[in-house]
Design a protein around this motif. Structure first.
Motif, PDB file in Angstrom:
ATOM      1  N   PRO A 139       0.811  -1.234   0.000  1.00 35.33           N
ATOM      2  CA  PRO A 139       0.000   0.000   0.000  1.00 35.33           C
ATOM      3  C   PRO A 139       0.830   1.263   0.000  1.00 35.33           C
ATOM      4  O   PRO A 139       0.299   2.367  -0.203  1.00 35.33           O
ATOM      5  N   GLY A 140       2.127   1.111   0.229  1.00 36.10           N
ATOM      6  CA  GLY A 140       2.988   2.293   0.299  1.00 36.10           C
ATOM      7  C   GLY A 140       2.940   2.938   1.678  1.00 36.10           C
ATOM      8  O   GLY A 140       2.169   2.526   2.547  1.00 36.10           O
ATOM      9  N   PRO A 141       3.750   3.945   1.888  1.00 32.34           N
ATOM     10  CA  PRO A 141       3.767   4.626   3.184  1.00 32.34           C
ATOM     11  C   PRO A 141       2.411   5.240   3.527  1.00 32.34           C
ATOM     12  O   PRO A 141       1.668   5.671   2.647  1.00 32.34           O
ATOM     13  N   ALA A 142       2.104   5.253   4.805  1.00 32.73           N
ATOM     14  CA  ALA A 142       0.851   5.853   5.246  1.00 32.73           C
ATOM     15  C   ALA A 142       0.921   7.370   5.079  1.00 32.73           C
ATOM     16  O   ALA A 142       1.970   7.995   5.306  1.00 32.73           O
ATOM     17  N   VAL A 143      -0.202   7.931   4.679  1.00 32.51           N
ATOM     18  CA  VAL A 143      -0.257   9.384   4.499  1.00 32.51           C
ATOM     19  C   VAL A 143      -0.615   9.996   5.849  1.00 32.51           C
ATOM     20  O   VAL A 143      -1.772  10.009   6.268  1.00 32.51           O
ATOM     21  N   THR A 144       0.422  10.513   6.530  1.00 37.85           N
ATOM     22  CA  THR A 144       0.218  11.103   7.861  1.00 37.85           C
ATOM     23  C   THR A 144       0.140  12.629   7.743  1.00 37.85           C
ATOM     24  O   THR A 144       0.428  13.209   6.694  1.00 37.85           O
ATOM     25  N   THR A 145      -0.202  13.236   8.869  1.00 35.88           N
ATOM     26  CA  THR A 145      -0.268  14.704   8.890  1.00 35.88           C
ATOM     27  C   THR A 145       1.104  15.305   8.637  1.00 35.88           C
ATOM     28  O   THR A 145       1.248  16.290   7.904  1.00 35.88           O
ATOM     29  N   GLY A 146       2.117  14.678   9.228  1.00 30.15           N
ATOM     30  CA  GLY A 146       3.471  15.179   9.037  1.00 30.15           C
ATOM     31  C   GLY A 146       3.895  15.078   7.595  1.00 30.15           C
ATOM     32  O   GLY A 146       4.547  15.989   7.042  1.00 30.15           O
TER      33      GLY A 146
END
Length: 271
Positions: A139-146
């Motif tokens: 899924p790839g890296p999680a899309v975080t706020t940072g």
């Protein structure tokens, strides 16, 4: 009358005897004839002989008629017996035909049932040869706020990729600078997106370049697994088997179990 006594001559009286016997005389003639029977012995004997003769004739005629009737009855009984025998023979023949047809029907039903079972039976379980049945997506890296604050373009591309909008993800990824993310990361993500888009040949071009500087990195190990799947998607089974075999032998590769499953299933053998 004794058998030795000569028979009276009937010829002189035959006409009168026949008329008297047949009731053809008038009352006067009949009365006169009866009187003569009492008075004339020759006429009386002739009358007695005539009566005996006619009685014998009647008996003979009746006997012959009875014989004919018995013969006719016997013939009818024989015909009836023959007809009954033919009817019984026909009934037995029908019973044999019915039994034969029933046997044939049973055989046909058995054959039909066997054919139906043969053509509708579940085929022996065969391993799925489709690469997607063994593919473990990343899924790839999680899309975080940072990540959104530091790398908004990469976050946008990842968000589109994870939503299945692959052309938009590729477009957004093309706007990301390699210096801000890393060349191998961009190559890896571009290869993943093309693979999911069904472009295995194009995905190979990017996945092969991941880890050129460091083939032992985790990203290089991940890229090797997806490269093997890209080969498989492109029906290049020999190369797919080689790459996935390397992944299956690498205890540090996170996709080792998936690769080993595909290799063990034997689905990468040339058809």
């Amino acid at each position: 009358m004794s058998p030795l006594t000569p028979s009276p001559d009937l010829r002189p009286y035959i006409d009168e005897l026949e008329r008297f016997a047949d009731g053809q005389m008038t009352p006067e003639e009949q009365e006169a004839f009866e009187l003569r029977l009492e008075q004339e012995d020759a006429l009386a004997e002739a009358h007695a002989t005539y009566e005996q003769l006619t009685a014998d004739l009647r008996w003979a005629a009746g006997h012959n008629t009875l014989r004919q009737r018995l013969q006719s009855l016997d013939e009818r009984m024989n015909e009836r017996g023959d007809a009954l025998a033919r009817a019984q023979s026909l009934a037995k023949a029908r019973q044999r035909r019915v039994a034969l047809l029933s046997s044939l029907g049973a055989v046909v039903l058995v054959i039909a049932a066997a054919a139906a079972w043969y053509f509708t039976r579940p085929s022996p379980a065969r391993p799925d040869r489709n690469w997607e049945a063994y593919y473990q997506p990343d899924p790839g890296p999680a899309v975080t706020t940072g990540l959104l604050h530091t790398r908004p373009l990469l976050s946008e591309a990842l968000d589109q990729y994870q939503a299945g909008h692959y052309p938009a993800a590729l477009h957004s990824l093309g706007r990301v600078s390699p210096t801000s993310v890393g060349a191998d990361t961009l190559l890896y993500l571009r290869g993943l997106i093309l693979l999911r888009q069904g472009q295995g040949n194009a995905a190979q071009l990017y996945l092969r370049r991941v880890g050129e500087q460091d083939s032992s990195s985790e990203l290089a190990r991940r890229a090797r697994y997806h490269l093997g799947m890209a080969y498989w998607q492109a029906r290049e089974l020999t190369q797919a088997r080689a790459e996935l075999g390397t992944v299956a032998a690498d205890s540090l590769n996170p996709y080792r179990a998936s690769a080993r499953q595909a290799i063990a299933a034997g689905v990468l053998q040339a058809e």
